[in-house]
Design a protein around this motif. Structure first.
Motif, short mmCIF file in Angstrom:
data_model
loop_
_atom_site.label_atom_id
_atom_site.label_comp_id
_atom_site.label_asym_id
_atom_site.label_seq_id
_atom_site.Cartn_x
_atom_site.Cartn_y
_atom_site.Cartn_z
N ARG A 17 -8.06 -18.60 -2.73
CA ARG A 17 -9.30 -17.68 -2.46
C ARG A 17 -9.38 -16.48 -2.72
NH1 ARG A 17 -7.02 -17.42 3.82
NH2 ARG A 17 -6.56 -19.53 3.38
N TYR A 18 -8.31 -15.76 -3.36
CA TYR A 18 -8.61 -14.36 -3.90
C TYR A 18 -8.51 -14.46 -5.50
CZ TYR A 18 -8.64 -12.98 0.93
OH TYR A 18 -8.87 -12.82 2.13
N LYS A 19 -9.07 -15.48 -6.15
CA LYS A 19 -8.72 -15.58 -7.42
C LYS A 19 -9.39 -14.50 -8.21
CE LYS A 19 -12.64 -19.08 -8.03
NZ LYS A 19 -13.01 -20.26 -8.27
N ASN A 20 -10.43 -13.91 -7.66
CA ASN A 20 -11.08 -12.72 -8.53
C ASN A 20 -10.74 -11.17 -8.21
OD1 ASN A 20 -12.93 -14.57 -10.09
ND2 ASN A 20 -14.41 -14.81 -8.08
N LYS A 21 -9.67 -11.38 -7.52
CA LYS A 21 -9.03 -10.17 -6.99
C LYS A 21 -7.83 -9.68 -7.48
CE LYS A 21 -11.83 -9.69 -3.28
NZ LYS A 21 -12.76 -8.55 -2.93
N VAL A 22 -7.68 -8.48 -7.80
CA VAL A 22 -6.68 -7.54 -8.41
C VAL A 22 -6.03 -6.71 -7.56
CG1 VAL A 22 -5.83 -6.28 -10.55
CG2 VAL A 22 -7.89 -8.00 -10.85
N MET A 23 -4.50 -7.08 -7.66
CA MET A 23 -3.76 -5.99 -6.89
C MET A 23 -3.03 -5.14 -7.84
SD MET A 23 -0.11 -6.89 -4.62
CE MET A 23 -0.86 -7.16 -3.09
N THR A 24 -2.79 -3.92 -7.58
CA THR A 24 -1.81 -3.06 -8.33
C THR A 24 -0.72 -2.60 -7.70
OG1 THR A 24 -3.74 -1.90 -9.69
CG2 THR A 24 -1.61 -0.76 -9.62
N THR A 25 0.31 -2.76 -7.97
CA THR A 25 1.46 -2.20 -7.60
C THR A 25 2.09 -1.01 -8.02
OG1 THR A 25 3.06 -3.80 -8.83
CG2 THR A 25 2.25 -4.49 -6.68
N LEU A 26 2.16 0.09 -7.31
CA LEU A 26 2.78 1.31 -7.74
C LEU A 26 3.74 1.73 -7.28
CD1 LEU A 26 -0.54 3.44 -8.23
CD2 LEU A 26 0.75 2.86 -10.00
N PHE A 27 5.00 1.77 -7.91
CA PHE A 27 6.52 2.03 -7.35
C PHE A 27 6.93 2.82 -7.81
CE2 PHE A 27 5.44 -1.87 -4.99
CZ PHE A 27 6.17 -2.09 -4.11
N PHE A 28 7.00 4.08 -7.34
CA PHE A 28 7.81 5.41 -7.60
C PHE A 28 9.34 5.27 -7.46
CE2 PHE A 28 3.38 6.37 -7.56
CZ PHE A 28 3.09 7.03 -8.36
N GLU A 29 9.81 4.32 -6.67
CA GLU A 29 11.12 4.20 -6.28
C GLU A 29 11.47 2.74 -6.25
OE1 GLU A 29 12.41 6.84 -2.48
OE2 GLU A 29 11.57 5.03 -2.16
N VAL A 71 -0.60 -1.58 -3.54
CA VAL A 71 0.63 -1.29 -2.77
C VAL A 71 1.41 -0.38 -3.56
CG1 VAL A 71 2.71 -2.72 -1.96
CG2 VAL A 71 0.46 -3.79 -2.50
N MET A 72 1.61 0.82 -2.76
CA MET A 72 2.34 1.84 -3.26
C MET A 72 3.82 2.04 -2.72
SD MET A 72 1.22 5.68 -3.88
CE MET A 72 1.56 6.44 -2.14
N ARG A 73 4.98 2.43 -3.29
CA ARG A 73 6.08 2.99 -2.75
C ARG A 73 6.31 4.44 -3.38
NH1 ARG A 73 11.75 0.09 -1.94
NH2 ARG A 73 10.53 -0.72 -0.23
N HIS A 74 6.46 5.26 -2.61
CA HIS A 74 6.68 6.57 -3.35
C HIS A 74 8.13 7.35 -2.56
CE1 HIS A 74 5.30 10.63 -4.70
NE2 HIS A 74 4.64 10.15 -5.47
N THR A 75 8.40 8.32 -3.24
CA THR A 75 9.56 9.16 -2.92
C THR A 75 9.35 10.20 -1.68
OG1 THR A 75 9.31 10.75 -4.42
CG2 THR A 75 10.61 9.29 -5.10
N PRO A 123 -8.08 -0.56 -0.24
CA PRO A 123 -6.99 -0.54 0.78
C PRO A 123 -5.71 -0.13 0.00
CG PRO A 123 -8.38 -2.48 1.12
CD PRO A 123 -8.73 -1.74 -0.15
N ILE A 124 -5.17 0.85 0.54
CA ILE A 124 -3.68 1.23 0.74
C ILE A 124 -2.59 0.69 1.31
CG2 ILE A 124 -2.03 3.12 0.07
CD1 ILE A 124 -4.05 3.11 -2.16
N LEU A 125 -1.66 -0.15 0.60
CA LEU A 125 -0.50 -0.51 1.70
C LEU A 125 0.79 0.18 1.40
CD1 LEU A 125 -2.80 -2.85 1.44
CD2 LEU A 125 -0.75 -4.41 1.73
N ASN A 126 1.22 0.76 2.17
CA ASN A 126 2.48 1.60 2.31
C ASN A 126 3.64 0.82 2.13
OD1 ASN A 126 4.43 3.49 2.45
ND2 ASN A 126 3.87 4.36 4.39
N ALA A 127 4.35 0.74 0.91
CA ALA A 127 5.61 -0.12 0.57
C ALA A 127 6.76 0.85 1.01
CB ALA A 127 5.53 -0.65 -0.69
N GLY A 128 6.64 1.95 1.60
CA GLY A 128 7.69 2.88 1.67
C GLY A 128 7.24 4.35 1.24
#
Length: 313
Positions: free
Chosen positions: A47-59, A112-116, A131-136
């Motif tokens: 269903r989301y074949k044309n969507k891109v997620m970026t994962t930014l993990f600073f931890e 999706v972002m995790r930060h210190t 959208p931003i999803l807080n991963a911590g």
């Protein structure tokens, strides 16, 4: 003539903290999570074949990052990003978080972002165009973990009202504990026992929120006593990386351990949860007990994060 299907009145764009969720929103997310389990059983969706997620993990992260990436993949989307954004991004060149988010928003449909740092997710959301999803965020919150924790309680025990929840370990720095406490405040007849070494007690701002919501709690230093009436024991790791000195860490480490002896005083229908990774605070001999739900809990993270992606889109 069939009536038109009503759209949800629960809106979701960013996922920044647990306080943003009402009981009706939680009900809907958990219903969608159940449907996501069935999608996974059938081999996924495109269903989301044309969507891109970026994962930014600073931890560092294992479960959160991989479950988000798996969630997006199982919904047919693509994933780009880095598991060490502090080193392998332009942050090391002095770029601000805001500029990073402005740029990455142009490459992505969701981040999706995790930060210190506490509050980093709110800073990102202020400038993001997706959208931003807080991963911590540091020792602040981990809302998606708390959502999967609550979903696990619902699946394992069958209810979210009338619960005694014992939270154990590093409660000062334990962002999962903070977020779960906020979510539990949506339910009736909740009692929380906070069991922690003296130097990592639950922060006053969490207690104030519970006071304002009419949730009863206590600071209980005797884990055996608390466990004997618990429906849920939520064990957490003493987070060495959050301490400013080795001496302070050693004051907290090894004080509360779930082992075979503690199993003997627990209720037969209670459960043990842990956000993982563990570092000796749950004995491996506990793993075979049916009340040990922490690996099932980790699996539920996939379904809940699929549901969050669905809602954000």
């Amino acid at each position: 003539m069939q009536p038109a299907k009503e759209e949800s009145d629960v809106q979701l764009y960013h996922v920044l903290g647990a306080k943003q969720f009402t009981r009706s929103a939680l009900d809907e997310i958990f219903e969608i999570s159940g449907s996501m389990e069935r999608i996974v059983e059938k081999g996924g969706s495109d269903r989301y074949k044309n969507k891109v997620m970026t994962t930014l993990f600073f931890e560092p992260s294992t479960r959160t990052r991989l479950s988000f990436e798996s969630a997006m993949s199982r919904l047919g989307g693509k994933v780009i990003g880095t598991e060490n954004a502090a080193q392998f991004s332009s942050t090391i060149k002095g770029e601000t978080l805001e500029d990073t988010i402005r740029v990455v928003s142009g490459y992505s449909d969701i981040i999706v972002m995790r930060h210190t740092e506490i509050g980093a997710a709110e800073r990102a959301a202020a400038v993001a165009t997706v959208p931003i999803l807080n991963a911590g965020d540091g020792a602040g919150e981990h809302p998606t973990q708390a959502l999967l924790d609550l979903y696990t309680i619902k699946k394992e025990i069958g209810r979210l009202d009338n619960l005694h929840v014992v939270m154990v370990g590093d409660l000062a720095n334990g962002r999962t504990v903070h977020s779960l406490s906020y979510l539990l405040a949506n339910y009736q007849n909740i009692h929380i026992s906070f069991t922690a070494p003296e130097n990592v007690q639950i922060p006053p701002y969490v207690k104030k929120y519970l006071d304002d919501k009419g949730i009863t709690y206590e600071e209980e230093y005797d884990l055996t006593r608390a466990a004997s009436t618990a429906d849920v024991i939520y064990q957490t790791r003493i987070q060495k990386e959050r301490f400013t000195s080795l001496d302070e860490y050693e004051k907290a480490s090894g004080k509360y351990i779930i082992d075979a002896e503690l199993l003997g005083v627990m209720r037969k229908k209670s459960i043990i949860l842990h956000p993982l990774p563990r570092a000796g605070e749950i004995s491996v001999q506990v793993d075979e007990d049916p009340r040990a739900a922490y690996f099932r809990q980790a699996q539920n993270g996939l379904y809940v994060r699929m549901a969050l992606i669905e809602k954000c889109f």
